[in-house]
Scaffold this motif. Structure first.
Motif, PDB file in Angstrom:
ATOM      1  N   LEU A  45     -97.058 -24.321  11.913  1.00  0.00           N
ATOM      2  CA  LEU A  45     -96.912 -24.702  10.399  1.00  0.00           C
ATOM      3  C   LEU A  45     -96.835 -26.048  10.138  1.00  0.00           C
ATOM      4  O   LEU A  45     -97.445 -26.790   8.994  1.00  0.00           O
ATOM      5  CB  LEU A  45     -96.073 -23.733   9.779  1.00  0.00           C
ATOM      6  CG  LEU A  45     -95.709 -24.000   8.206  1.00  0.00           C
ATOM      7  CD1 LEU A  45     -97.061 -23.521   7.471  1.00  0.00           C
ATOM      8  CD2 LEU A  45     -94.841 -22.796   7.842  1.00  0.00           C
ATOM      9  N   TRP A  46     -95.953 -26.815  10.768  1.00  0.00           N
ATOM     10  CA  TRP A  46     -95.603 -28.195  10.455  1.00  0.00           C
ATOM     11  C   TRP A  46     -96.703 -29.216  10.607  1.00  0.00           C
ATOM     12  O   TRP A  46     -96.821 -30.027   9.995  1.00  0.00           O
ATOM     13  CB  TRP A  46     -94.456 -28.768  11.551  1.00  0.00           C
ATOM     14  CG  TRP A  46     -94.552 -28.783  12.633  1.00  0.00           C
ATOM     15  CD1 TRP A  46     -94.411 -27.920  13.757  1.00  0.00           C
ATOM     16  CD2 TRP A  46     -95.166 -29.964  13.260  1.00  0.00           C
ATOM     17  NE1 TRP A  46     -94.765 -28.433  14.838  1.00  0.00           N
ATOM     18  CE2 TRP A  46     -95.469 -29.954  14.749  1.00  0.00           C
ATOM     19  CE3 TRP A  46     -95.375 -31.267  12.822  1.00  0.00           C
ATOM     20  CZ2 TRP A  46     -95.509 -30.874  15.726  1.00  0.00           C
ATOM     21  CZ3 TRP A  46     -95.836 -32.318  14.002  1.00  0.00           C
ATOM     22  CH2 TRP A  46     -95.709 -32.032  15.275  1.00  0.00           C
ATOM     23  N   PRO A  72     -85.713 -36.370   0.108  1.00  0.00           N
ATOM     24  CA  PRO A  72     -85.832 -35.027  -0.355  1.00  0.00           C
ATOM     25  C   PRO A  72     -87.124 -34.596  -0.863  1.00  0.00           C
ATOM     26  O   PRO A  72     -87.399 -33.515  -0.685  1.00  0.00           O
ATOM     27  CB  PRO A  72     -84.731 -35.196  -1.489  1.00  0.00           C
ATOM     28  CG  PRO A  72     -84.698 -36.747  -1.769  1.00  0.00           C
ATOM     29  CD  PRO A  72     -84.917 -37.293  -0.505  1.00  0.00           C
ATOM     30  N   CYS A  73     -87.894 -35.515  -1.203  1.00  0.00           N
ATOM     31  CA  CYS A  73     -89.341 -35.151  -1.351  1.00  0.00           C
ATOM     32  C   CYS A  73     -90.292 -34.506  -0.312  1.00  0.00           C
ATOM     33  O   CYS A  73     -90.841 -33.650  -0.548  1.00  0.00           O
ATOM     34  CB  CYS A  73     -90.126 -36.138  -2.409  1.00  0.00           C
ATOM     35  SG  CYS A  73     -89.555 -36.659  -4.201  1.00  0.00           S
ATOM     36  N   LEU A  74     -89.753 -35.208   0.681  1.00  0.00           N
ATOM     37  CA  LEU A  74     -90.878 -34.810   1.722  1.00  0.00           C
ATOM     38  C   LEU A  74     -90.089 -33.466   2.444  1.00  0.00           C
ATOM     39  O   LEU A  74     -90.871 -32.598   2.802  1.00  0.00           O
ATOM     40  CB  LEU A  74     -90.614 -36.066   3.054  1.00  0.00           C
ATOM     41  CG  LEU A  74     -91.142 -35.542   4.161  1.00  0.00           C
ATOM     42  CD1 LEU A  74     -92.951 -35.552   4.162  1.00  0.00           C
ATOM     43  CD2 LEU A  74     -90.817 -36.834   5.175  1.00  0.00           C
ATOM     44  N   ALA A  75     -88.901 -33.317   2.602  1.00  0.00           N
ATOM     45  CA  ALA A  75     -88.089 -32.210   3.169  1.00  0.00           C
ATOM     46  C   ALA A  75     -88.441 -31.086   2.091  1.00  0.00           C
ATOM     47  O   ALA A  75     -88.884 -30.082   2.696  1.00  0.00           O
ATOM     48  CB  ALA A  75     -86.824 -32.532   3.209  1.00  0.00           C
ATOM     49  N   TRP A  76     -88.142 -31.250   1.089  1.00  0.00           N
ATOM     50  CA  TRP A  76     -88.416 -29.978  -0.044  1.00  0.00           C
ATOM     51  C   TRP A  76     -89.946 -29.751  -0.054  1.00  0.00           C
ATOM     52  O   TRP A  76     -90.198 -28.585  -0.271  1.00  0.00           O
ATOM     53  CB  TRP A  76     -87.845 -30.183  -1.271  1.00  0.00           C
ATOM     54  CG  TRP A  76     -86.417 -30.254  -1.433  1.00  0.00           C
ATOM     55  CD1 TRP A  76     -85.479 -30.996  -1.614  1.00  0.00           C
ATOM     56  CD2 TRP A  76     -85.549 -29.139  -1.170  1.00  0.00           C
ATOM     57  NE1 TRP A  76     -84.166 -30.710  -1.488  1.00  0.00           N
ATOM     58  CE2 TRP A  76     -84.182 -29.174  -1.153  1.00  0.00           C
ATOM     59  CE3 TRP A  76     -85.925 -27.566  -1.049  1.00  0.00           C
ATOM     60  CZ2 TRP A  76     -83.162 -28.391  -0.831  1.00  0.00           C
ATOM     61  CZ3 TRP A  76     -84.861 -26.744  -0.813  1.00  0.00           C
ATOM     62  CH2 TRP A  76     -83.661 -27.144  -0.565  1.00  0.00           C
ATOM     63  N   GLY A  77     -90.809 -30.763  -0.038  1.00  0.00           N
ATOM     64  CA  GLY A  77     -92.421 -30.546   0.029  1.00  0.00           C
ATOM     65  C   GLY A  77     -92.607 -29.544   1.152  1.00  0.00           C
ATOM     66  O   GLY A  77     -93.357 -28.665   1.088  1.00  0.00           O
ATOM     67  N   GLN A  79     -90.385 -27.666   2.625  1.00  0.00           N
ATOM     68  CA  GLN A  79     -90.027 -26.091   2.448  1.00  0.00           C
ATOM     69  C   GLN A  79     -91.121 -25.541   1.600  1.00  0.00           C
ATOM     70  O   GLN A  79     -91.302 -24.111   1.599  1.00  0.00           O
ATOM     71  CB  GLN A  79     -88.761 -26.288   2.064  1.00  0.00           C
ATOM     72  CG  GLN A  79     -87.560 -26.816   2.771  1.00  0.00           C
ATOM     73  CD  GLN A  79     -87.711 -25.970   3.918  1.00  0.00           C
ATOM     74  OE1 GLN A  79     -87.397 -24.935   4.020  1.00  0.00           O
ATOM     75  NE2 GLN A  79     -87.468 -27.023   5.261  1.00  0.00           N
ATOM     76  N   ALA A  80     -91.559 -26.212   0.531  1.00  0.00           N
ATOM     77  CA  ALA A  80     -92.480 -25.360  -0.268  1.00  0.00           C
ATOM     78  C   ALA A  80     -93.658 -25.000   0.296  1.00  0.00           C
ATOM     79  O   ALA A  80     -94.231 -23.801  -0.014  1.00  0.00           O
ATOM     80  CB  ALA A  80     -92.924 -26.430  -1.382  1.00  0.00           C
ATOM     81  N   ILE A  81     -94.131 -25.743   1.234  1.00  0.00           N
ATOM     82  CA  ILE A  81     -95.424 -25.409   2.146  1.00  0.00           C
ATOM     83  C   ILE A  81     -95.146 -24.144   2.718  1.00  0.00           C
ATOM     84  O   ILE A  81     -95.924 -23.058   3.000  1.00  0.00           O
ATOM     85  CB  ILE A  81     -95.740 -26.364   3.147  1.00  0.00           C
ATOM     86  CG1 ILE A  81     -96.424 -27.728   2.350  1.00  0.00           C
ATOM     87  CG2 ILE A  81     -96.818 -26.010   4.049  1.00  0.00           C
ATOM     88  CD1 ILE A  81     -97.734 -27.402   1.607  1.00  0.00           C
ATOM     89  N   ALA A  87     -95.494 -16.342   1.252  1.00  0.00           N
ATOM     90  CA  ALA A  87     -95.975 -15.752   0.230  1.00  0.00           C
ATOM     91  C   ALA A  87     -97.447 -15.334   0.180  1.00  0.00           C
ATOM     92  O   ALA A  87     -97.626 -14.136  -0.209  1.00  0.00           O
ATOM     93  CB  ALA A  87     -95.904 -16.617  -1.078  1.00  0.00           C
ATOM     94  N   ARG A  88     -98.297 -16.266   0.846  1.00  0.00           N
ATOM     95  CA  ARG A  88     -99.706 -15.834   1.088  1.00  0.00           C
ATOM     96  C   ARG A  88     -99.735 -14.577   2.065  1.00  0.00           C
ATOM     97  O   ARG A  88    -100.608 -13.770   1.949  1.00  0.00           O
ATOM     98  CB  ARG A  88    -100.588 -17.041   1.578  1.00  0.00           C
ATOM     99  CG  ARG A  88    -100.946 -17.928   0.460  1.00  0.00           C
ATOM    100  CD  ARG A  88    -102.015 -18.951   1.000  1.00  0.00           C
ATOM    101  NE  ARG A  88    -101.788 -19.692   2.384  1.00  0.00           N
ATOM    102  CZ  ARG A  88    -100.936 -20.718   2.503  1.00  0.00           C
ATOM    103  NH1 ARG A  88    -100.537 -21.535   1.196  1.00  0.00           N
ATOM    104  NH2 ARG A  88    -100.536 -21.199   3.534  1.00  0.00           N
ATOM    105  N   ARG A  89     -99.003 -14.627   3.016  1.00  0.00           N
ATOM    106  CA  ARG A  89     -99.068 -13.633   3.982  1.00  0.00           C
ATOM    107  C   ARG A  89     -98.569 -12.365   3.375  1.00  0.00           C
ATOM    108  O   ARG A  89     -98.959 -11.295   3.783  1.00  0.00           O
ATOM    109  CB  ARG A  89     -98.134 -13.960   5.248  1.00  0.00           C
ATOM    110  CG  ARG A  89     -97.992 -13.082   6.227  1.00  0.00           C
ATOM    111  CD  ARG A  89     -99.235 -12.520   6.819  1.00  0.00           C
ATOM    112  NE  ARG A  89     -99.159 -11.511   7.609  1.00  0.00           N
ATOM    113  CZ  ARG A  89     -99.986 -10.516   7.909  1.00  0.00           C
ATOM    114  NH1 ARG A  89    -101.336 -10.859   7.542  1.00  0.00           N
ATOM    115  NH2 ARG A  89     -99.822  -9.429   8.572  1.00  0.00           N
TER     116      ARG A  89
END
Length: 104
Positions: A45-46, A72-77, A79-81, A87-89
């Motif tokens: 996934l990463w 934070p933007c990179l880390a939380w981004g 986490q959102a992915i 959720a798709r699964r």
């Protein structure tokens, strides 16, 4: 004297009733068996998150408290992915049958 299965069950119920919290964990294999994307590996996934791929950074480094503070933007981004993939699964899983990860 050994406890009977019923006594063991009653003891477990009592422990849970007295607990302040309950933490349940599962290894990565259970998620993969359930159809969730793996974090590591050739198609991890990463590697699907362009910002991490560009920086040659893995999920372990971006999923730390330090990363959350420094980027934070990179880390939380990331986490959102992850949440989006899960959720798709969840929405594409046949709810009428159990997956291998749930033993069915």
């Amino acid at each position: 004297m050994a406890l009977t299965p019923e006594e063991k069950f009653d003891q477990a119920v009592a422990w849970l009733a007295d607990a302040d919290a309950l933490l349940i964990t599962a290894g990565a294999g259970m998620g993969v068996d359930s159809g969730l994307p793996a974090f590591r590996g050739r198609r991890g996934l990463w590697k699907d998150y362009p910002a991490l791929k560009h920086l040659n950074m893995d999920f372990a480094r971006i999923s730390t408290e330090v990363a959350m503070r420094k980027a934070p933007c990179l880390a939380w981004g990331f986490q959102a992915i992850c949440c989006s993939a899960f959720a798709r699964r969840r929405h594409t899983t046949d709810t009428g049958s159990c997956c291998a990860g749930r033993g069915g």
